[in-house]
Design a protein around this motif. Sequence first.
Motif, PDB file in Angstrom:
ATOM      1  N   THR A  54       0.800  -1.228   0.000  1.00  0.00           N
ATOM      2  CA  THR A  54       0.000   0.000   0.000  1.00  0.00           C
ATOM      3  C   THR A  54       0.832   1.277   0.000  1.00  0.00           C
ATOM      4  O   THR A  54       0.633   2.155  -0.844  1.00  0.00           O
ATOM      5  N   GLY A  55       1.732   1.432   0.980  1.00  0.00           N
ATOM      6  CA  GLY A  55       2.509   2.654   1.079  1.00  0.00           C
ATOM      7  C   GLY A  55       1.671   3.837   1.532  1.00  0.00           C
ATOM      8  O   GLY A  55       0.504   3.700   1.919  1.00  0.00           O
ATOM      9  N   ALA A  56       2.282   5.027   1.462  1.00  0.00           N
ATOM     10  CA  ALA A  56       1.604   6.248   1.910  1.00  0.00           C
ATOM     11  C   ALA A  56       1.537   7.307   0.819  1.00  0.00           C
ATOM     12  O   ALA A  56       1.067   8.405   1.070  1.00  0.00           O
ATOM     13  N   GLU A  57       1.986   6.962  -0.391  1.00  0.00           N
ATOM     14  CA  GLU A  57       2.100   7.987  -1.429  1.00  0.00           C
ATOM     15  C   GLU A  57       0.952   7.970  -2.439  1.00  0.00           C
ATOM     16  O   GLU A  57       0.437   9.018  -2.810  1.00  0.00           O
ATOM     17  N   SER A  58       0.555   6.807  -2.913  1.00  0.00           N
ATOM     18  CA  SER A  58      -0.448   6.731  -3.982  1.00  0.00           C
ATOM     19  C   SER A  58      -1.856   6.939  -3.435  1.00  0.00           C
ATOM     20  O   SER A  58      -2.187   6.483  -2.334  1.00  0.00           O
ATOM     21  N   ALA A  59      -2.673   7.599  -4.218  1.00  0.00           N
ATOM     22  CA  ALA A  59      -4.072   7.837  -3.849  1.00  0.00           C
ATOM     23  C   ALA A  59      -4.954   6.743  -4.436  1.00  0.00           C
ATOM     24  O   ALA A  59      -4.761   6.327  -5.584  1.00  0.00           O
ATOM     25  N   LYS A  60      -5.919   6.284  -3.666  1.00  0.00           N
ATOM     26  CA  LYS A  60      -6.835   5.238  -4.122  1.00  0.00           C
ATOM     27  C   LYS A  60      -7.588   5.691  -5.373  1.00  0.00           C
ATOM     28  O   LYS A  60      -7.830   4.885  -6.291  1.00  0.00           O
ATOM     29  N   ALA A  61      -7.930   6.960  -5.442  1.00  0.00           N
ATOM     30  CA  ALA A  61      -8.670   7.462  -6.605  1.00  0.00           C
ATOM     31  C   ALA A  61      -7.849   7.328  -7.888  1.00  0.00           C
ATOM     32  O   ALA A  61      -8.406   7.116  -8.967  1.00  0.00           O
TER      33      ALA A  61
END
Length: 280
Positions: free
Chosen positions: A12-19
């Motif tokens: 998952t990480g913290a950078e990419s947005a689900k949208a």
Amino acid sequence: MTTGTLITVAPTGAESAKAEVPALPVTLDELLLTAKECEALGAAVIHVHIRDDEAKPTLDQGRLRETVAALRESTDLVVQLSSGGAVTDPEADRLAVLDAGPDMASCTMGTVNFGDDVFLNRWEFIVDLHTRMQERGVVPEYEIFDLGHLTALQRLLGKYGLPAGGHVHVDFVMGVPGGMPGTTEALVACRQALRDLPEGTTFSATGIGRSTIPVMLASLSTGGHLRVGMEDTVTYAKGSPVESNMQLVARAVGFAQLAQRPPLTTAQARDLLGVPAARR
């Protein structure tokens, strides 16, 4: 040369947005499904970031505890929580990650430019994180974003002793804008610098974005292990978005088998890393 390959999935990480990346697992149910499927393919460690109800990065203690418990209940994976969080998270929240009782946690060995941001890791914070993990029996994975971070690790171990479990394992994070490049030459330089660390030190390598495949091949050829996942890359090939974390783990498993270094089981991974047997 190590005969097997430790495969870590960072889903998952913290950078990419689900949208922007719909396949990114951000709910607990999505994470558990990903974990089970990746374990079945050959992953032995899961590097965990969590998200809130709006799919934004969080270090909420309740969610962290729930996540660790659910992963232990559903899988035999080594559960490794990120103590990095997002680059904006305060130190106190990052230290509190250990309160969730993971098997492992990351420990980044220095400050690094991170794209347009700064990933701050002060020496005092690193020492605090390392010694708290020693006290609680949490095994660290030392995150190395640049060659100088290995010198900092040598200093840390010399002053404060070996980590919980007694084994030193590092992860070379390569290709981050601001850190070391994701090249064979950079990996070889880091590999050579491991000679200054305790005998038996092992390493994994993570190639960010387009450096994923070169870093995987270089790591396997020099006796290293692999970390893959949608935290680190969301493009499988030019013009082809990643469909799932399983797709990335399957490719890593295939490369490991071609190198005649098949994936380690979760039990073998625990033995290698000095992590106690799975707790239920």
